[in-house]
Scaffold this active site. Structure first.
Site, mmCIF file in Angstrom:
data_model
loop_
_atom_site.group_PDB
_atom_site.id
_atom_site.type_symbol
_atom_site.label_atom_id
_atom_site.label_comp_id
_atom_site.label_asym_id
_atom_site.label_seq_id
_atom_site.Cartn_x
_atom_site.Cartn_y
_atom_site.Cartn_z
ATOM 1 C CB VAL A 1 -0.942 0.005 1.228
ATOM 2 C CG1 VAL A 1 -0.164 0.190 2.520
ATOM 3 C CG2 VAL A 1 -2.022 1.063 1.090
ATOM 4 N N GLY A 2 2.138 1.103 0.387
ATOM 5 C CA GLY A 2 3.067 2.237 0.416
ATOM 6 C C GLY A 2 4.131 2.095 -0.658
ATOM 7 N NE ARG B 1 -6.642 4.067 0.785
ATOM 8 C CZ ARG B 1 -5.986 4.949 0.025
ATOM 9 N NH1 ARG B 1 -6.636 5.944 -0.523
ATOM 10 N NH2 ARG B 1 -4.686 4.833 -0.189
ATOM 11 C CB ILE B 2 -5.161 1.331 7.213
ATOM 12 C CG1 ILE B 2 -4.923 0.683 5.849
ATOM 13 C CG2 ILE B 2 -4.897 0.319 8.325
ATOM 14 C CD1 ILE B 2 -3.474 0.300 5.580
ATOM 15 N NE ARG C 1 -1.391 15.939 11.219
ATOM 16 C CZ ARG C 1 -1.124 16.229 12.491
ATOM 17 N NH1 ARG C 1 -1.824 17.202 13.100
ATOM 18 N NH2 ARG C 1 -0.203 15.571 13.157
ATOM 19 N NE ARG D 1 5.828 1.216 4.700
ATOM 20 C CZ ARG D 1 4.748 0.494 4.448
ATOM 21 N NH1 ARG D 1 4.160 -0.188 5.430
ATOM 22 N NH2 ARG D 1 4.254 0.426 3.221
ATOM 23 C CG HIS E 1 5.618 -5.853 7.376
ATOM 24 N ND1 HIS E 1 6.461 -4.857 6.953
ATOM 25 C CD2 HIS E 1 4.368 -5.438 7.009
ATOM 26 C CE1 HIS E 1 5.781 -3.893 6.348
ATOM 27 N NE2 HIS E 1 4.500 -4.228 6.379
ATOM 28 C CB ILE E 2 1.603 -10.926 9.259
ATOM 29 C CG1 ILE E 2 1.110 -10.483 10.650
ATOM 30 C CG2 ILE E 2 2.836 -11.800 9.362
ATOM 31 C CD1 ILE E 2 0.479 -11.599 11.466
ATOM 32 N N GLY E 3 0.627 -7.598 8.168
ATOM 33 C CA GLY E 3 -0.600 -6.798 8.104
ATOM 34 C C GLY E 3 -1.559 -7.198 7.003
#
Length: 329
Positions: free
Chosen positions: A86-87, A166-167, A188, A248, A296-298
């Site tokens: 996604v990044g 979104r997340i 923001r 991250r 890192h299993i998101g």
């Protein structure tokens, strides 16, 4: 002209994706060939140093691939790159644009899976899962304990979201629907006209630091957020925290997380991302039951990864057939 795409490994659902991107073609010359190993994962260096790299028109890249200016120049013949994420903070977008290489990514399809990962970490932190599991395995569970294993009730969390994209929104919504939590996020400009289908308090930093007792990071890694969650930042919070990071690893400072655990500034933490990745197996955080570390299993569900495969390869196929990339960074 047949195009070849270089792929690091046999992605989830890749056979179906190959059939999908080659359906309805009018001639054999339009076939797109996917090249990937049947076993294991290839390193970026294998492609950059390959004698036949000119045969490939495009590639799928990974977050672990350092797609910096130097490396991009070595593969400047590519017509497109698509990041399987996604990044895209691993890719020098300025250099890619200068070289005329469009860069794709896989947004939106990760929302549910990554939010679920954050939710899993939240529950594991609250209910002290590493500690109570070890108690059973080591034979220390002797009776029905009235206080020893008591954790935090999720209904008592005042949740602070840093990065209401979104997340972050998906995670906040899940928490509210499950437990009715108060949800806070920082003011923001991007939130000025946003509407939410759950109650949310958009506040200045002072109130954010005063109110929340759980922080969940969902912001991108930028120059502004690099190492943002450090000792100085943690000290601003008025309550001991549960800390979750599924964004991250470089957004937090791991030595400062250790300090915060020792000082009671952080009660428990859950990380799906570390800096570097993978984390050293001897890292002190791995020795503390209050720290829960995932590899890192998101996005690691079969459904989500299959959708990512489709999106990443469709990004490339569209460019190779002379059309606009659907999801360009």
């Amino acid at each position: 002209m047949t195009h070849k795409i270089w792929i690091p490994e046999a992605l989830e659902g890749i056979e179906k994706v190959e059939a999908f991107i080659n359906q309805d073609i009018s001639s054999p010359e339009e076939i797109i060939e996917l090249d990937y190993p049947q076993v294991g994962q290839r390193r970026l260096e294998e492609f950059i140093e390959a004698k036949n790299k000119e045969e490939y028109s495009a590639m799928v890249s990974l977050l672990s691939y350092p797609m910096n200016r130097e490396n991009l120049k070595k593969i400047s013949h590519l017509k497109a790159i698509s990041n399987y994420a996604v990044g895209y903070n691993n890719i020098d977008l300025d250099a890619a644009r200068e070289l005329g290489i469009p860069v794709g990514y896989t947004p939106d399809v990760l929302n549910e899976a990554t939010a679920d990962t954050a939710l899993t970490l939240l529950l594991m932190c609250c209910r002290k899962v590493p500690y109570v599991t070890r108690e059973v395995k080591e034979g220390n569970w002797q009776s029905f304990e009235l206080k020893k294993y008591n954790g935090i009730d999720p209904r008592d969390l005042r949740i602070g979201i840093i990065g209401m994209g979104r997340i972050g929104e998906t995670f906040a919504r899940k928490c509210y629907k499950l437990w009715g939590n108060k949800i806070f996020t920082l003011k923001r400009k991007s939130l000025e006209n946003r509407e939410f289908d759950f109650p949310i308090q958009i506040v200045e930093e002072e109130e954010f630091f005063k109110e929340v007792n759980l922080v969940s990071l969902h912001c991108p890694l930028t120059d502004q957020t690099h190492k943002m969650f450090n000792r100085a930042y943690i000290e601003k919070f008025k309550h001991p925290l549960v800390f979750i990071n599924t964004a991250r690893g470089a957004i937090h400072e791991e030595e400062d997380l250790l300090w915060a655990l020792r000082e009671g500034k952080i009660i428990s933490l859950g990380l799906d991302v570390t800096d570097p990745e993978p984390m050293d197996k001897d890292h002190q955080l791995l020795k503390d039951d209050r720290a829960i570390i995932f590899p890192h299993i998101g996005s690691a569900t079969k459904r989500t990864r299959s959708e990512m495969s489709t999106m990443a390869l469709r990004n490339l196929a569209e460019v190779l057939r002379g059309r606009t990339m659907p999801h360009e960074a």
